[in-house]
Design a protein around this motif. Structure first.
Motif, short mmCIF file in Angstrom:
data_model
loop_
_atom_site.label_atom_id
_atom_site.label_comp_id
_atom_site.label_asym_id
_atom_site.label_seq_id
_atom_site.Cartn_x
_atom_site.Cartn_y
_atom_site.Cartn_z
N ALA A 161 4.18 9.50 10.42
CA ALA A 161 5.36 8.52 9.93
C ALA A 161 5.03 7.90 8.99
N ARG A 162 4.16 8.24 7.77
CA ARG A 162 4.19 8.19 6.70
C ARG A 162 4.67 9.14 5.94
N THR A 163 4.65 10.19 5.98
CA THR A 163 5.38 11.40 5.20
C THR A 163 6.39 10.99 5.45
N TYR A 164 7.40 10.21 6.18
CA TYR A 164 9.12 9.95 6.62
C TYR A 164 9.03 9.10 5.96
N MET A 165 8.00 8.04 5.84
CA MET A 165 8.26 6.33 5.11
C MET A 165 8.68 7.11 3.31
N ASP A 166 7.57 8.26 3.01
CA ASP A 166 7.75 8.58 1.70
C ASP A 166 8.86 9.50 1.23
N ARG A 167 9.56 9.23 2.21
CA ARG A 167 10.92 10.03 1.91
C ARG A 167 11.73 9.41 1.80
N SER A 168 11.77 7.96 1.80
CA SER A 168 12.62 7.01 0.85
C SER A 168 11.70 5.94 -0.43
N HIS A 169 12.56 5.71 -0.90
CA HIS A 169 12.04 4.48 -1.84
C HIS A 169 11.75 2.75 -1.24
N HIS A 170 12.00 3.02 -0.60
CA HIS A 170 11.89 2.20 1.00
C HIS A 170 11.05 1.94 1.38
N GLY A 171 10.22 3.06 1.94
CA GLY A 171 9.23 3.46 2.25
C GLY A 171 8.05 2.98 1.41
N LYS A 172 7.88 2.33 0.40
CA LYS A 172 6.41 0.97 -0.57
C LYS A 172 6.54 0.25 0.07
N LYS A 173 7.80 -0.32 1.10
CA LYS A 173 7.23 -1.61 1.72
C LYS A 173 6.89 -1.28 2.78
N VAL A 174 5.95 -0.50 3.49
CA VAL A 174 5.88 0.16 5.18
C VAL A 174 3.98 0.12 4.79
N GLU A 175 3.34 -0.86 5.55
CA GLU A 175 2.69 -0.45 6.03
C GLU A 175 2.05 -0.72 6.65
N ILE A 176 1.29 0.87 7.12
CA ILE A 176 0.57 0.97 8.52
C ILE A 176 -0.85 1.36 8.32
N LEU A 177 -0.29 0.17 9.52
CA LEU A 177 -2.10 0.10 9.88
C LEU A 177 -2.60 0.40 11.48
N ILE A 178 -3.54 1.34 11.46
CA ILE A 178 -3.95 2.16 12.33
C ILE A 178 -4.88 1.84 13.20
N GLY A 179 -5.25 1.60 14.84
CA GLY A 179 -5.98 1.21 15.22
C GLY A 179 -4.79 0.72 16.37
N SER A 180 -6.25 -0.03 17.83
CA SER A 180 -5.46 -0.77 19.12
C SER A 180 -4.20 -1.82 18.00
N ALA A 181 -2.99 -2.45 18.64
CA ALA A 181 -2.36 -2.78 18.38
C ALA A 181 -3.07 -3.97 18.77
N LEU A 182 -3.74 -4.82 19.65
CA LEU A 182 -4.01 -6.35 20.01
C LEU A 182 -5.11 -6.72 19.22
N ASP A 183 -6.27 -4.98 19.02
CA ASP A 183 -7.07 -5.72 18.20
C ASP A 183 -6.00 -6.09 16.78
N THR A 184 -5.25 -5.46 16.17
CA THR A 184 -4.05 -5.48 15.14
C THR A 184 -3.84 -6.74 14.74
N ILE A 185 -3.79 -7.27 15.62
CA ILE A 185 -2.49 -8.59 15.79
C ILE A 185 -3.78 -9.87 15.71
N LYS A 186 -5.29 -9.74 16.50
CA LYS A 186 -5.44 -10.38 16.76
C LYS A 186 -5.76 -10.81 15.09
N ASP A 187 -6.32 -9.90 14.32
CA ASP A 187 -6.97 -9.80 12.91
C ASP A 187 -5.95 -10.31 12.27
N LEU A 188 -5.38 -9.70 12.34
CA LEU A 188 -3.72 -10.76 11.56
C LEU A 188 -3.45 -12.01 11.91
N ALA A 189 -4.22 -12.45 13.21
CA ALA A 189 -4.40 -13.70 13.08
C ALA A 189 -5.22 -14.84 12.74
N LYS A 190 -6.75 -14.48 13.21
CA LYS A 190 -8.17 -14.58 12.02
C LYS A 190 -7.11 -14.92 11.25
#
Length: 269
Positions: free
Chosen positions: A147-176
């Motif tokens: 997906a990162r390679t696909y994002m980088d084809r577009s100048h809008h791709g720089k607005k996208v941040e990809i967080l790798i890992g368990s979605a539940l752990d990721t959103i819990k960390d974002l909430a904290k």
């Protein structure tokens, strides 16, 4: 009949009936009538696709490459964590529903739970301001890298941040960390959707924000009662329907999109 209707149990049942009709002594006119019903269902969806604004060049390439990617081979080689079907992709029509919602709400921070190859993430980024940001979660490292390679084809791709890992752990960390988002799109594994929704509504949704949950129809399992199902999406829908502090609407777009907003954000004072 096209496999693009895989979400619709009526289409699946029609295929079964048509197969049965062809195997026994059924009049040709009956078989023709059944085939015509299938054609009409497909024509309706095709018409919606045709009358929706076409994808950007980068999005069109992303969709094409996702459909043509050697998913089965990658799974057999154990390079992906599950046997991926490219129809998981949100596609252009659903993508434009998300674009309209994000743009109309003037969202500057978006959270996406479930990236796949980035179709919806890039689509939302395309209609956000230059200082807008889409934070998206992906469990599979292969998909995140692709997906990162696909994002980088577009100048809008720089607005996208990809967080790798368990979605539940990721959103819990974002909430904290106190993160808040103007728009949240939940499109990850079905068993976890209830937890994703509660954390999103209670901890991550900014005042005036909107949550969209994909696959709310769950290929018919949400509303079919003739066969028992252990369906987590149906459970989430029931939880949403019984809460008195939110407004919600279920749209029959592809496999269903449930939209949720707090009542205090919609009621005039």
């Amino acid at each position: 009949m096209s496999d693009s209707h895989h979400h619709d149990p009526a289409m699946r049942k029609l295929r079964e009936v048509l197969t049965l009709a062809k195997s026994i002594d059924v009049p040709v006119t009956v078989i023709s009538g059944l085939e015509r019903v299938g054609e009409l269902m497909k024509k309706r969806d095709d018409y919606c696709d045709q009358k929706t604004t076409g994808p950007s060049e980068a999005m069109a390439a992303l969709i094409k490459d996702t459909l043509e990617h050697p998913w089965k081979q990658l799974y057999n080689e154990e390079k992906t964590k599950w046997d991926i079907n490219p129809v998981m992709m949100s596609g252009n029509l659903e993508g434009y529903v998300l674009k309209f919602l994000v743009n109309a709400s003037k969202a500057k921070k978006v959270l996406e739970v479930g990236l796949f190859t980035g179709c919806s993430a890039l689509g939302m980024a395309e209609v956000m301001p230059n200082d807008g940001k889409v934070v998206t979660c992906e469990f599979d490292p292969y998909l995140a890298k692709l997906a990162r390679t696909y994002m980088d084809r577009s100048h809008h791709g720089k607005k996208v941040e990809i967080l790798i890992g368990s979605a539940l752990d990721t959103i819990k960390d974002l909430a904290k960390s106190g993160e808040q988002f103007d728009f949240i799109f939940i499109d990850a594994d079905r068993p976890g959707k209830s937890e994703y929704f509660h954390i999103a509504l209670n901890n991550l949704l900014a005042p005036g924000g909107t949550i969209a949950l994909d696959n709310a129809l769950s290929s018919g399992r949400s509303y079919m009662t003739d066969t028992p199902h252990d369906d987590r999406i149906k459970d989430v829908n029931e939880i949403i329907a019984t809460r008195e502090d939110i407004y919600h609407v279920l749209l029959p777009v592809r496999d269903g999109i449930m939209l949720v907003r707090r009542r205090c954000d919609m009621n005039y004072r």
